[in-house]
Design a protein around this motif. Sequence first.
Motif, PDB file in Angstrom:
ATOM      1  N   VAL A 179       1.016  -1.198  -0.227  1.00  8.11           N
ATOM      2  CA  VAL A 179       0.219   0.028   0.003  1.00  8.11           C
ATOM      3  C   VAL A 179       0.860   1.187   0.008  1.00  8.11           C
ATOM      4  CG1 VAL A 179      -1.725   1.270   1.061  1.00  8.11           C
ATOM      5  CG2 VAL A 179      -1.855  -1.233   1.286  1.00  8.11           C
ATOM      6  N   PHE A 180       0.739   2.068  -1.130  1.00  6.26           N
ATOM      7  CA  PHE A 180       1.697   3.181  -1.116  1.00  6.26           C
ATOM      8  C   PHE A 180       0.883   4.251  -0.556  1.00  6.26           C
ATOM      9  CE2 PHE A 180       3.982   0.691  -4.182  1.00  6.26           C
ATOM     10  CZ  PHE A 180       5.207   1.265  -4.253  1.00  6.26           C
ATOM     11  N   GLY A 181       1.235   4.983   0.593  1.00  4.57           N
ATOM     12  CA  GLY A 181       0.634   6.075   1.210  1.00  4.57           C
ATOM     13  C   GLY A 181      -0.022   5.540   2.631  1.00  4.57           C
ATOM     14  N   ALA A 182       0.426   6.293   3.680  1.00 12.57           N
ATOM     15  CA  ALA A 182      -0.189   6.200   4.858  1.00 12.57           C
ATOM     16  C   ALA A 182      -1.078   7.028   5.512  1.00 12.57           C
ATOM     17  CB  ALA A 182       1.024   5.633   5.777  1.00 12.57           C
ATOM     18  N   GLY A 183      -1.934   7.741   4.595  1.00 14.67           N
ATOM     19  CA  GLY A 183      -2.821   8.575   5.137  1.00 14.67           C
ATOM     20  C   GLY A 183      -4.285   7.816   5.315  1.00 14.67           C
ATOM     21  N   THR A 184      -5.202   8.622   5.551  1.00  9.65           N
ATOM     22  CA  THR A 184      -6.618   7.902   5.970  1.00  9.65           C
ATOM     23  C   THR A 184      -6.920   6.639   4.856  1.00  9.65           C
ATOM     24  OG1 THR A 184      -7.369   9.859   7.058  1.00  9.65           O
ATOM     25  CG2 THR A 184      -9.014   8.229   6.522  1.00  9.65           C
ATOM     26  N   VAL A 185      -6.917   7.008   3.714  1.00 10.88           N
ATOM     27  CA  VAL A 185      -7.357   6.058   2.746  1.00 10.88           C
ATOM     28  C   VAL A 185      -6.362   4.952   2.719  1.00 10.88           C
ATOM     29  CG1 VAL A 185      -7.805   5.418   0.323  1.00 10.88           C
ATOM     30  CG2 VAL A 185      -8.747   7.524   1.828  1.00 10.88           C
ATOM     31  N   GLY A 186      -4.995   5.273   2.728  1.00  8.86           N
ATOM     32  CA  GLY A 186      -3.917   4.188   2.825  1.00  8.86           C
ATOM     33  C   GLY A 186      -3.868   3.283   3.893  1.00  8.86           C
ATOM     34  N   LEU A 187      -4.398   3.931   5.131  1.00  7.33           N
ATOM     35  CA  LEU A 187      -4.321   2.960   6.414  1.00  7.33           C
ATOM     36  C   LEU A 187      -5.578   2.155   6.151  1.00  7.33           C
ATOM     37  CD1 LEU A 187      -3.516   6.038   8.933  1.00  7.33           C
ATOM     38  CD2 LEU A 187      -2.044   4.101   8.308  1.00  7.33           C
ATOM     39  N   SER A 189      -6.962   0.989   3.547  1.00 12.16           N
ATOM     40  CA  SER A 189      -6.719   0.024   2.573  1.00 12.16           C
ATOM     41  C   SER A 189      -5.735  -1.016   3.003  1.00 12.16           C
ATOM     42  CB  SER A 189      -5.940   0.760   1.434  1.00 12.16           C
ATOM     43  OG  SER A 189      -6.969   1.585   0.538  1.00 12.16           O
ATOM     44  N   ALA A 190      -4.794  -0.517   3.955  1.00  9.59           N
ATOM     45  CA  ALA A 190      -3.924  -2.049   4.477  1.00  9.59           C
ATOM     46  C   ALA A 190      -5.143  -2.576   5.607  1.00  9.59           C
ATOM     47  CB  ALA A 190      -3.073  -1.117   5.147  1.00  9.59           C
ATOM     48  N   ALA A 191      -5.849  -1.914   6.265  1.00  6.75           N
ATOM     49  CA  ALA A 191      -6.846  -2.728   7.106  1.00  6.75           C
ATOM     50  C   ALA A 191      -7.690  -3.493   6.357  1.00  6.75           C
ATOM     51  CB  ALA A 191      -7.496  -1.675   8.042  1.00  6.75           C
ATOM     52  N   VAL A 192      -8.306  -3.034   5.305  1.00  4.57           N
ATOM     53  CA  VAL A 192      -9.275  -4.133   4.525  1.00  4.57           C
ATOM     54  C   VAL A 192      -8.531  -5.128   3.991  1.00  4.57           C
ATOM     55  CG1 VAL A 192     -10.751  -4.068   2.672  1.00  4.57           C
ATOM     56  CG2 VAL A 192     -10.950  -1.878   4.295  1.00  4.57           C
ATOM     57  N   ALA A 193      -7.510  -4.878   3.403  1.00  3.68           N
ATOM     58  CA  ALA A 193      -6.592  -6.035   2.838  1.00  3.68           C
ATOM     59  C   ALA A 193      -6.262  -7.067   3.806  1.00  3.68           C
ATOM     60  CB  ALA A 193      -5.225  -5.480   2.278  1.00  3.68           C
ATOM     61  N   SER A 194      -5.802  -6.622   5.033  1.00  3.71           N
ATOM     62  CA  SER A 194      -5.747  -7.712   5.981  1.00  3.71           C
ATOM     63  C   SER A 194      -6.823  -8.436   6.519  1.00  3.71           C
ATOM     64  CB  SER A 194      -4.974  -6.982   7.300  1.00  3.71           C
ATOM     65  OG  SER A 194      -4.742  -7.598   8.599  1.00  3.71           O
ATOM     66  N   ALA A 195      -7.984  -7.838   6.521  1.00  8.90           N
ATOM     67  CA  ALA A 195      -9.331  -8.055   6.906  1.00  8.90           C
ATOM     68  C   ALA A 195      -9.693  -9.422   6.057  1.00  8.90           C
ATOM     69  CB  ALA A 195     -10.259  -7.094   7.280  1.00  8.90           C
ATOM     70  N   VAL A 204       3.872   1.986   2.828  1.00  7.44           N
ATOM     71  CA  VAL A 204       5.042   2.712   2.087  1.00  7.44           C
ATOM     72  C   VAL A 204       4.757   4.130   2.686  1.00  7.44           C
ATOM     73  CG1 VAL A 204       6.508   3.264   0.427  1.00  7.44           C
ATOM     74  CG2 VAL A 204       5.384   0.846   0.475  1.00  7.44           C
ATOM     75  N   ASP A 205       5.661   5.137   2.814  1.00 11.15           N
ATOM     76  CA  ASP A 205       5.410   6.511   3.163  1.00 11.15           C
ATOM     77  C   ASP A 205       6.562   7.170   3.274  1.00 11.15           C
ATOM     78  OD1 ASP A 205       2.516   7.985   3.793  1.00 11.15           O
ATOM     79  OD2 ASP A 205       4.190   9.253   4.137  1.00 11.15           O
ATOM     80  N   ILE A 206       6.654   8.380   3.070  1.00 17.21           N
ATOM     81  CA  ILE A 206       7.754   9.475   3.466  1.00 17.21           C
ATOM     82  C   ILE A 206       7.823   9.870   4.880  1.00 17.21           C
ATOM     83  CG2 ILE A 206       8.124   9.878   1.102  1.00 17.21           C
ATOM     84  CD1 ILE A 206       6.961  12.665   1.430  1.00 17.21           C
ATOM     85  N   ASN A 207       6.637   9.579   5.542  1.00 17.96           N
ATOM     86  CA  ASN A 207       6.460   9.961   7.003  1.00 17.96           C
ATOM     87  C   ASN A 207       6.690   9.016   7.885  1.00 17.96           C
ATOM     88  OD1 ASN A 207       5.252  10.764   9.514  1.00 17.96           O
ATOM     89  ND2 ASN A 207       4.449  12.693   8.370  1.00 17.96           N
ATOM     90  N   GLU A 208       7.838   9.105   8.913  1.00 20.32           N
ATOM     91  CA  GLU A 208       8.049   7.932   9.549  1.00 20.32           C
ATOM     92  C   GLU A 208       6.761   7.725  10.888  1.00 20.32           C
ATOM     93  OE1 GLU A 208      12.470   6.860  10.127  1.00 20.32           O
ATOM     94  OE2 GLU A 208      12.500   9.239  10.241  1.00 20.32           O
ATOM     95  N   LYS A 209       6.424   8.960  11.190  1.00 20.20           N
ATOM     96  CA  LYS A 209       5.348   8.939  12.153  1.00 20.20           C
ATOM     97  C   LYS A 209       4.146   8.113  11.815  1.00 20.20           C
ATOM     98  CE  LYS A 209       6.604  12.972  14.984  1.00 20.20           C
ATOM     99  NZ  LYS A 209       6.087  14.309  15.617  1.00 20.20           N
ATOM    100  N   ARG A 210       3.856   8.363  10.598  1.00 17.17           N
ATOM    101  CA  ARG A 210       2.658   7.529   9.980  1.00 17.17           C
ATOM    102  C   ARG A 210       2.846   6.220   9.899  1.00 17.17           C
ATOM    103  NH1 ARG A 210      -1.647  11.159   6.608  1.00 17.17           N
ATOM    104  NH2 ARG A 210      -1.844  12.948   8.064  1.00 17.17           N
ATOM    105  N   LYS A 215       1.952   0.614  11.257  1.00 13.65           N
ATOM    106  CA  LYS A 215       2.342  -0.527  11.756  1.00 13.65           C
ATOM    107  C   LYS A 215       1.443  -1.088  13.046  1.00 13.65           C
ATOM    108  CE  LYS A 215       5.606  -4.361  11.584  1.00 13.65           C
ATOM    109  NZ  LYS A 215       5.607  -4.688  13.061  1.00 13.65           N
ATOM    110  N   ASP A 216       1.418  -0.193  13.692  1.00 13.83           N
ATOM    111  CA  ASP A 216       0.406  -0.465  15.059  1.00 13.83           C
ATOM    112  C   ASP A 216      -1.125  -0.708  14.669  1.00 13.83           C
ATOM    113  OD1 ASP A 216      -0.311  -0.537  17.968  1.00 13.83           O
ATOM    114  OD2 ASP A 216      -1.679   1.305  17.237  1.00 13.83           O
ATOM    115  N   PHE A 217      -1.600  -0.241  13.330  1.00 11.04           N
ATOM    116  CA  PHE A 217      -3.051  -0.230  12.946  1.00 11.04           C
ATOM    117  C   PHE A 217      -3.311  -1.312  12.083  1.00 11.04           C
ATOM    118  CE2 PHE A 217      -6.279   1.385  10.124  1.00 11.04           C
ATOM    119  CZ  PHE A 217      -7.347   1.392  11.059  1.00 11.04           C
TER     120      PHE A 217
END
Length: 358
Positions: A179-187, A189-195, A204-210, A215-217
């Motif tokens: 998943v490229f991007g860890a904004g709301t939709v990216g997060l 999208s990761a959650a739905v793929a996992s589900a 994947v992102d350029i913001n380490e905090k996100r 990783k936690d989400f």
Amino acid sequence: MATPLTNPAVYLYGPGEAKIEESPYPTITDPHEVILRIAYVGVCGSDVHFWKHGGITNKVSHAQPLIMGHEASATVHSIGSSVASLKPGDRVAIEPGRPCRRCKPCKSGVYNLCTRMEFAASPPYSHGTLRKFFTMPEDFCYKLPDSMGLDEGVLVEPLAVAVHAARLADVKARQDVVVFGAGTVGLLSAAVASAMGARKVVSVDINEKRLAFAKDFAATETFFSPKGSTAESIADSIKGQNSSLEGFDTVLECTGVEMCIDAGIQVLVSGGTCIQIGLGMPKVHFPIVALSSKEITMKGCFRYGAGDYEMAMHLLESGKVNLKKLITGVKKFEEVTDAWEATARREGIKTLIKGPEE
């Protein structure tokens, strides 16, 4: 019946110019409509783009200002004479579009492609949800379970976007997803793929905090893309981080950034699928030889369609996705421009705006 200031709304007149003014009190024109009292409205990237630039394709103007807002939750205020699925007081998430229901896409079950769609906060004539009262057809309102707050209900809209993308990709159990991007939709999208059973989900992102949040989400692992990276180096590094894989089955691209699109095609295994969710420049360059030689399936993704909201509600009710963690700020109705600016600065994950209290 209407009195002054009975339905305050946020009108955008142009870049950096918004005003809270009275809007017409809504009336029920179809027996299957309901009048909603807005509880919360979410801020997304398109809202920021409108605030900064006055629109995307069609622009707002002093002659035709626009009521903003499309992600929303509400309480049913009153109902039309034929409404059977809702009653006053019900708490709902809103699917903020009105398809014509008669054109070929609508009758084919892809109403998100309706050419006569009236989508909330789309200029020049389709006003949005940043107001006190708003009307919708009953079947585009989804009752929230007792366990879910109205604040969480706002996020059903971006969750439905993520569901639509995962269904387009046909994500299956044991597949590997980037998943490229860890904004709301990216997060989400990761959650739905996992589900849906994905084995690996790499955010994947350029913001380490996100990325830490991702990783936690929902993500099983993350990849930080440093400045100066190329599409080739990003793809090679992600695959190198997963040396047991020849490539990934699915890419969910949520940034719209040309280099990410390029890297997404390159990181896929032969026969893989890339879903383009994020929107950036109108035209981009991408590696067509890699796309062709690997027989990549690449699809566009536009909002959500039949069954996506129902699937989103199922994921929430079953506890497979938790939206509460994404809400990192709530602003008053009168602080709407502060909410847009906070999102423009990429503060937190998701900022909400409360509906008018008076």
